[in-house]
Scaffold this motif. Sequence first.
Motif, mmCIF file in Angstrom:
data_model
loop_
_atom_site.group_PDB
_atom_site.id
_atom_site.type_symbol
_atom_site.label_atom_id
_atom_site.label_comp_id
_atom_site.label_asym_id
_atom_site.label_seq_id
_atom_site.Cartn_x
_atom_site.Cartn_y
_atom_site.Cartn_z
ATOM 1 N N PRO A 126 43.640 42.697 38.509
ATOM 2 C CA PRO A 126 44.044 43.571 39.610
ATOM 3 C C PRO A 126 45.486 43.394 40.056
ATOM 4 O O PRO A 126 45.963 44.153 40.906
ATOM 5 N N LEU A 129 48.674 39.906 44.941
ATOM 6 C CA LEU A 129 48.585 40.401 46.309
ATOM 7 C C LEU A 129 49.986 40.498 46.908
ATOM 8 O O LEU A 129 50.882 39.747 46.516
ATOM 9 N N LEU A 186 45.773 43.768 52.685
ATOM 10 C CA LEU A 186 45.692 43.233 51.326
ATOM 11 C C LEU A 186 46.371 41.874 51.223
ATOM 12 O O LEU A 186 45.941 41.013 50.438
ATOM 13 N N SER A 191 40.181 44.093 51.615
ATOM 14 C CA SER A 191 40.241 45.448 51.069
ATOM 15 C C SER A 191 40.459 46.479 52.176
ATOM 16 O O SER A 191 40.189 46.231 53.356
ATOM 17 N N ARG A 217 45.985 47.460 42.115
ATOM 18 C CA ARG A 217 45.144 47.189 43.288
ATOM 19 C C ARG A 217 44.670 48.470 43.975
ATOM 20 O O ARG A 217 43.895 48.394 44.933
ATOM 21 N N ARG A 243 41.016 45.434 47.135
ATOM 22 C CA ARG A 243 41.712 46.629 46.655
ATOM 23 C C ARG A 243 41.926 47.602 47.802
ATOM 24 O O ARG A 243 41.380 47.438 48.899
#
Length: 651
Positions: A126, A129, A186, A191, A217, A243
């Motif tokens: 993903p 962050l 995030l 999420s 993401r 996400r």
Amino acid sequence: MTDLPVARVLVDSPLPQLDQLFDYRIPERLAHAALRGVRVRVPLRSGGRIAQGWIVELAERSEYRGELSEVDDVVSEVPALMPEVWRLARAAADRAAGNASDILRIAIPPRYVRAEKAWRSAESDPGPLPETPAPIDGYAPGRVQQGIAAGERMSLAADARPVRLDSGAWVGGWARTVAQAAAHALAHDRSTVVAVPDYRDQEQLESALAESVDPRRVVRTDARQTGPARYRAFLDATADAARVVIGNRSTVYAPAARLGLIVVVDDGDGLHSEPLAPGVHSRDAALIRQEQSEAALLFVAHSRSVEVQRLVELGWVHDVPLRRGGRPRVVLTEQQAAPESGGARIPSAAWREAQAAVAEGPVLVQVARPGHTPMLVCDRCREPARCSTCSGALVVPRAGGAAACVLCGTAATAWRCGVCDGTKLRAAVVGATRTAEELGRAFPRSRVVVSDGDRPLLRVRAEPQLVVATRGAEPIADGGYRAVLLLDGERMLLRESLRVAEDCLRWWSNAAALAAPGSPVFLVGVGGALGTALATWRQAAWAAEELETRRTLRFPPAVRMASVVSAHDRLAAALERTGAIDGVDVLGPTPIEEGLERAIVRFGYGAGAEVAQRLKGEAIRAATERRRPVAGRRPGRPPVVRVRMDDPDLP
């Protein structure tokens, strides 16, 4: 009692009597695959049928004293029904007197085997962050960030100006605000779920998210996607990585790991109202999910809905005003009896501004209706013109076309008015196409483009041109429009609806927010409190006054309403049971079609759960009622009770 593993299954059926969990024994051959949240096939005792369903719970034993049927098969070993989605669906269905399976059908897309296999075999990465998200612009420093961290419910006034991203793309200020809020959630490995009205808003939001969030993401669920692509996106959302899930009204039900933020953009838009049973509005689903998950909730809009205003006044949602940002320069004009020649219904002041503005860049002209001449009337008595064959409305569908019926297509040759015997027609409403033709003649050196439902435009360049758009179909312009003309305001207000003024204020506010800073916005033909609210950009104050009026009249959202449709005797029984609840009153019933009547049940929010329970009980009673067939007669239509809580179609 049985000591074998037991699956508690929700059968996928619209029948209200099946809206409960049924116990099934899990055979040993399926013990490894029958997991919580997977799709299964189960037998129904009636007729030996096989139905699909969801395993909602697993138990060691059943309270049912008889012999349990076995789960027939596991459709997919991938758990698609997350526990939090089930809790949301159950609570939303109970509030709306509907079936949880109907909501799950909206929340979970159909399965595609190849897409599922590809997802299971793919390696999930993903991406990183966000480390240091940009501060959320326009509000008190740290106010929105603190609210997100505390799981607060907030109503944000959107920044009413287009902004340029680092990529060079232009988006509405609201899109950057939502993207910054999602990045903050995030950054804490939480999420975000964002519900927007349509795909054009998704395009802007996705561009804004690209500034601060790794694209891996971001999960987009879009009705324009292919079935496999949408199912693959849904499976991505079920993974454990935090996400940002963006999409339309059904996105509020999307699975999301460690949900930290829910955002509903422009909740007053009719596209947030779910037309499928049980018809739960995305705003209501978001409020339920926020309470269950304790995530933060943001309502973001240029014009606050009356429903959100009620929540603000109750203290359930906190008002977060815009401290720093653009505000359109709105000019109210009086409708001229004789518009300037060739001015296409444009008053003189707006006409002069448009002439000067179109030399510098794009000018937006908002109209009420698409088409050429979507409504014709008698030239003598102004009675709407009707087809002599089927009584449908007469229109001119395209430039150079002849008047014809909108229903059967019969040409209006030798037409005669049924009221005054007049034979001449005239236009009552001018559509986008005809407006574009008039502007093309009035501005012969300028390019004229049309954006409507048939020819939607997402964006236009910063070059001289006139953009004629129907309400809600206005494209965003690079750098903003040099002038905005809001036409047909009086015609928009003629629609028979409780929400017509609120809708018009929202349409005008959204169009005005597309203007470049300092550029004029002309509202033609509308004054009074509504025009003043737009000119002063005080939509929240207007919503407060409108809410007070509805309290006096006992109209939504001051109270809740439900429409109940059934045959006379059955409807009378349902109304007798619900009318006994304190604070409930009934309007009607009135006949709506052959053999059916409709009544409106009006009640306070505190009585909502009991009213929904009793109305659903009547629907179950009608669905399970068995009548003896009469010899020599065909069986009649089974009794029906149709319930729609918070029906948006009520006048």
